[in-house]
Design a protein around this motif. Structure first.
Motif, PDB file in Angstrom:
ATOM      1  N   PHE A 184      -6.524   1.618 -10.971  1.00  0.00           N
ATOM      2  CA  PHE A 184      -6.612   0.586  -9.939  1.00  0.00           C
ATOM      3  C   PHE A 184      -5.283  -0.130  -9.721  1.00  0.00           C
ATOM      4  N   GLU A 185      -4.662  -0.603 -10.801  1.00  0.00           N
ATOM      5  CA  GLU A 185      -3.399  -1.333 -10.667  1.00  0.00           C
ATOM      6  C   GLU A 185      -2.299  -0.432 -10.103  1.00  0.00           C
ATOM      7  N   GLU A 186      -2.278   0.821 -10.583  1.00  0.00           N
ATOM      8  CA  GLU A 186      -1.272   1.772 -10.103  1.00  0.00           C
ATOM      9  C   GLU A 186      -1.473   2.064  -8.607  1.00  0.00           C
ATOM     10  N   HIS A 187      -2.757   2.116  -8.196  1.00  0.00           N
ATOM     11  CA  HIS A 187      -3.085   2.348  -6.793  1.00  0.00           C
ATOM     12  C   HIS A 187      -2.479   1.230  -5.932  1.00  0.00           C
ATOM     13  N   ARG A 188      -2.613  -0.002  -6.384  1.00  0.00           N
ATOM     14  CA  ARG A 188      -2.037  -1.146  -5.670  1.00  0.00           C
ATOM     15  C   ARG A 188      -0.520  -1.000  -5.546  1.00  0.00           C
ATOM     16  N   GLU A 189       0.123  -0.657  -6.673  1.00  0.00           N
ATOM     17  CA  GLU A 189       1.583  -0.537  -6.685  1.00  0.00           C
ATOM     18  C   GLU A 189       2.059   0.577  -5.753  1.00  0.00           C
ATOM     19  N   ILE A 190       1.325   1.691  -5.759  1.00  0.00           N
ATOM     20  CA  ILE A 190       1.714   2.835  -4.918  1.00  0.00           C
ATOM     21  C   ILE A 190       1.557   2.491  -3.437  1.00  0.00           C
ATOM     22  N   ARG A 191       0.494   1.774  -3.084  1.00  0.00           N
ATOM     23  CA  ARG A 191       0.311   1.359  -1.692  1.00  0.00           C
ATOM     24  C   ARG A 191       1.437   0.427  -1.250  1.00  0.00           C
ATOM     25  N   LEU A 192       1.775  -0.519  -2.106  1.00  0.00           N
ATOM     26  CA  LEU A 192       2.878  -1.433  -1.796  1.00  0.00           C
ATOM     27  C   LEU A 192       4.183  -0.665  -1.612  1.00  0.00           C
ATOM     28  N   PHE A 193       4.446   0.271  -2.540  1.00  0.00           N
ATOM     29  CA  PHE A 193       5.667   1.067  -2.493  1.00  0.00           C
ATOM     30  C   PHE A 193       5.732   1.875  -1.203  1.00  0.00           C
TER      31      PHE A 193
END
Length: 368
Positions: A312-321
């Motif tokens: 979940f947290e990685e998903h957020r970071e990837i979307r932001l990136f």
């Protein structure tokens, strides 16, 4: 010199504390006005709080909501967009933004926003509910039913809300919606309303629909029917089958076919292969292939659901990136590639561990 620096640091700290106290004081006043439905006064104090903390998401969300209630949709959208600049996966901002487009009868844009809300937080029941409304208005019946079921699975209270919601006029004849009515009737019985009159009164469902639902629930074995004497008359009295209570708490299959959330070995291998290719694109600073790979990783039709569930947290970071990369191009990729590579490597390691566990499980199973 050290004493001077210490004094300077102490003064800065005191200034920050005073600033935060003032912000909290304004915020509290705004909340009190909000509770008293004095919206314009609430806006003034939220704006004062915001001057002291311009990127405070909680203040921004509430200010946007007040602007929405003042029908100042342009300002509200600007506020929600500011939140999304700070946090692209803020589900509440996406959901509230969808309601503005709903009010403006721009249902396609509303749906686009609420899709992002449920992508950002798959457990957000009201976002699923709103998604169901928008699909219904657009006459997209299966999608509306599926979204409504998801909403009710998360929060059963949404079933009662749905049965009298005019936005669902297009789906009320669908069998899936009728099962939502069954859920509401069941909940009413569980809450202690055992005869037709009180069930109609508490659910606001028509007597005819309640009677039809009770008949189906009897046939399925969810409830039992007694007769109780009331003066010279006998009235039907419905009760919940005791063992069914436990069964319904353990399973959501009463009104929907729930997809299993387990991630298959094939999906794991596909994700690992995608990450390997994506890492190479990032290393080579290939913008187009990097963006394409990131989109595949977060797309709900590809690996998005697994990413949200397990990373979940990685998903957020990837979307932001991904968003920052689209906005800023090669310079951003060059400056931040080590950060995104670290995130992808951590996901890859977790996937490899899961694959080993899967293989160990099947090896043990075959040896028996």
């Amino acid at each position: 010199m050290n004493n001077h620096n210490n004094e300077k640091g102490s003064h800065h700290k005191e200034h920050l504390i005073d600033k935060n106290r003032s912000r909290d004081k304004f915020f509290k006043k705004a909340i009190n006005y909000m509770a008293d439905e004095k919206i314009e006064e609430a806006v003034k104090f939220f704006e004062k709080a915001l001057t002291l903390d311009p990127n405070n998401i909680d203040i921004l969300l509430k200010l946007g909501y007040m602007k929405f209630h003042l029908n100042d949709y342009n300002d509200a959208i600007k506020i929600y967009d500011k939140i999304l600049d700070i946090d692209i996966v803020n589900a509440e901002a996406w959901n509230l933004k969808s309601l503005i487009y709903y009010q403006q009868k721009n249902y396609v844009k509303a749906l686009n926003c609420v899709d992002k809300a449920v992508e950002s937080n798959p457990s957000y029941d009201m976002a699923w509910y709103n998604k169901a409304c928008f699909h219904s208005i657009l006459n997209q019946i299966p999608e509306s039913i599926e979204s409504l079921k998801r909403s009710v699975e998360i929060n059963v209270k949404n079933a009662k809300k749905a049965v009298n919601d005019k936005d669902f006029a297009n789906i009320k004849i669908d069998d899936g919606f009728k099962r939502i009515i069954d859920v509401v009737v069941l909940e009413s019985i569980k809450q202690g309303y055992h005869t037709i009159g009180p069930i109609v009164w508490t659910t606001f469902i028509s007597k005819k629909e309640v009677e039809h639902s009770l008949l189906k629930l009897l046939e399925k074995g969810f409830i039992i029917k007694h007769e109780k004497r009331q003066g010279l008359h006998k009235i039907p009295f419905y009760d919940f089958v005791p063992e069914m209570t436990t069964k319904l708490h353990k399973s959501k299959k009463f009104f929907t076919n729930v997809k299993t959330s387990s991630i298959s070995e094939k999906n794991l291998k596909n994700m690992k292969q995608l990450i390997t290719t994506l890492k190479l694109s990032i290393e080579e600073e290939n913008i187009e292939e990097t963006i394409s790979g990131l989109e595949s990783l977060i797309d709900s039709k590809k690996h998005g659901e697994q990413m949200i569930e397990y990373f979940f947290e990685e998903h957020r970071e990837i979307r932001l990136f991904r968003v920052r990369l689209q906005d800023n191009g090669l310079r951003y990729l060059h400056e931040h590639k080590n950060m995104i590579l670290t995130i992808l490597e951590n996901i890859e390691l977790t996937i490899m561990r899961k694959l080993r566990q899967e293989n160990n499980f099947y090896s043990a199973d075959r040896s028996q």
